[in-house]
Design an enzyme around this catalytic site. Structure first.
Site, mmCIF file in Angstrom:
data_model
loop_
_atom_site.group_PDB
_atom_site.id
_atom_site.type_symbol
_atom_site.label_atom_id
_atom_site.label_comp_id
_atom_site.label_asym_id
_atom_site.label_seq_id
_atom_site.Cartn_x
_atom_site.Cartn_y
_atom_site.Cartn_z
ATOM 1 C CG ASP A 179 35.495 -3.188 25.344
ATOM 2 O OD1 ASP A 179 36.143 -3.238 24.278
ATOM 3 O OD2 ASP A 179 35.877 -3.728 26.393
ATOM 4 C CD GLU A 212 39.360 -3.914 26.466
ATOM 5 O OE1 GLU A 212 39.599 -5.052 25.992
ATOM 6 O OE2 GLU A 212 39.085 -3.714 27.657
ATOM 7 N NE ARG A 216 50.839 20.726 18.461
ATOM 8 C CZ ARG A 216 49.815 20.815 17.620
ATOM 9 N NH1 ARG A 216 49.505 21.980 17.084
ATOM 10 N NH2 ARG A 216 49.113 19.761 17.286
ATOM 11 C CG ASP A 239 55.407 30.829 13.916
ATOM 12 O OD1 ASP A 239 56.384 30.131 13.573
ATOM 13 O OD2 ASP A 239 54.308 30.347 14.232
ATOM 14 C CE LYS A 254 50.385 40.891 16.050
ATOM 15 N NZ LYS A 254 49.860 40.627 17.345
ATOM 16 N NE ARG A 297 53.873 51.995 15.282
ATOM 17 C CZ ARG A 297 52.689 51.909 15.873
ATOM 18 N NH1 ARG A 297 51.615 52.374 15.275
ATOM 19 N NH2 ARG A 297 52.553 51.362 17.065
ATOM 20 C CB SER A 349 46.618 22.291 13.799
ATOM 21 O OG SER A 349 45.643 21.673 14.585
ATOM 22 C CB THR A 362 49.591 29.518 12.007
ATOM 23 O OG1 THR A 362 49.217 29.291 13.363
ATOM 24 C CG2 THR A 362 50.969 30.136 11.931
HETATM 25 C C1 R5P Z 1 53.178 26.281 16.022
HETATM 26 O O1 R5P Z 1 54.129 26.521 16.720
HETATM 27 C C2 R5P Z 1 53.295 25.358 14.849
HETATM 28 O O2 R5P Z 1 54.549 25.455 14.241
HETATM 29 C C3 R5P Z 1 52.204 25.632 13.835
HETATM 30 O O3 R5P Z 1 52.357 26.951 13.341
HETATM 31 C C4 R5P Z 1 50.847 25.463 14.465
HETATM 32 O O4 R5P Z 1 50.735 24.193 15.062
HETATM 33 C C5 R5P Z 1 49.755 25.654 13.434
HETATM 34 O O5 R5P Z 1 48.531 25.576 14.079
HETATM 35 P P1 R5P Z 1 47.220 26.116 13.372
HETATM 36 O O6 R5P Z 1 47.147 25.520 12.001
HETATM 37 O O7 R5P Z 1 46.112 25.655 14.267
HETATM 38 O O8 R5P Z 1 47.325 27.602 13.322
#
Ligand code: R5P
Length: 298
Positions: free
Chosen positions: A34, A36, A93, A170, A194, A196, A225, A229
């Site tokens: 099941d 478990e 997260r 980022d 980002k 210009r 993930s 990114t």
């Molecule tokens: C976001 O804040 C994390 O540091 C990773 O940049 C994020 O989890 C990556 O996710 P994914 O591979 O889906 O873009």
């Protein structure tokens, strides 16, 4: 001291037992029809310090439940101290209520980990963006290790990088870029943002201060993930003329086509650690965990 590896971290727990020169308990584990979970610890643990190694990747609910069963059973069997080694800590997260009514999952998982009997937690590059202070967040000692030096070490050994630049995809990843850059002997680091283009006026994603043209680039993040990114970061760095690009992360979740998407975006290689076992897990974090455990027992 003894090591118990959960079903999601069998290789890592074996490596850790070798590093520490201590016995690994081989778990008796099965699933009932099941769904478990059944666990049995076929060893004498009375008065022992036991490290329970379990990453929470890919199926966090299942591996958390297994962890809870293991830790409470070790407690019942008389273990002296239980060190939870959770390299990839799922649910980190969701560390705030972003919309009314949401569960603050990080807090709930923390409470459960503590309540079942975890005395100390070891984790890696925990995804904490709003919860800055671990001592305030947890009621037990927490060691938040980083794999960034080890990943940079792999670059030194396997890629003959000349004057490398480390890039964070980022702002949140900037702290990891800084650590990796230092481990590369004081390399420059920057974060993508980002901005210009001064010539065309177009918006582009580029390093804030540095130029990557003709450079060997290492892009680092905590988690890959879906790979979105990292693939974007690779693509943008490639467009701006980077010579070679290696993408690196501590936790290679690699959902769906993440790996190929990152290579197709222009990365020469993708590397990660065995926090999560994957095709790119070329860097072992076992020596780092072993040192943290040894230090904590001194
Ligand atoms: C976001 O804040 C994390 O540091 C990773 O940049 C994020 O989890 C990556 O996710 P994914 O591979 O889906 O873009």
């Amino acid at each position: 001291m003894l090591i118990v590896g959960g079903s999601n971290s069998q290789v890592l727990s074996h490596e850790l037992s070798k590093e520490l020169g201590v016995k690994e308990i081989l778990l008796d584990y099965k699933k009932f029809p099941d769904g478990e979970t059944y666990v049995r610890i076929p060893a004498e643990v009375n008065s022992e310090t036991v490290a329970v190694v379990q990453s929470m990747a890919h199926n966090p609910d299942e591996y958390l439940m297994e962890y809870f069963l293991l830790v409470r059973t070790l407690r019942d069997l008389g273990a002296k101290k239980i060190v939870g080694v959770i390299p990839y800590f799922a649910y980190a997260r969701q560390d705030a209520r972003f919309r009314p009514g949401e569960a603050i999952s990080l807090h709930i998982v923390r409470d459960l980990l503590e309540q079942v009997g975890t005395d100390m937690l070891i984790t890696f590059d925990l995804h904490l963006h709003r919860e800055g202070n671990l001592d305030e967040l947890f009621n037990i000692p927490v060691v938040n290790l980083t794999a960034m030096e080890a990943l940079a070490g792999y670059i030194v050994t396997h890629f003959k990088y000349e004057t490398p630049i480390v890039i964070a995809p980022d702002e949140e990843a900037e702290k990891w870029a800084k650590v990796a850059a230092k481990a590369l002997g004081g390399a420059s680091f920057d974060v993508l943002a980002k901005k210009r283009d001064v010539r065309t006026g177009e918006i582009e994603i580029a390093p804030k201060n540095l130029t990557v043209e003709g450079k060997d680039v290492l892009i680092v993040d905590d988690i890959i993930s879906t790979g979105g990114t990292m693939a974007t970061a690779v693509k943008m760095t490639k467009v701006q003329g980077a010579k070679r690009i290696v993408a690196a992360c501590t936790h290679p979740l690699l959902i769906g086509g993440a790996y190929t998407n990152i290579l197709r975006a222009g990365a020469d290689a993708l590397i990660g650690t065995n926090s999560i076992e994957s095709p790119v897990s070329v860097v072992s974090i076992a020596p780092i965990i072993a040192k943290a455990i040894s230090d904590s027992l001194e």
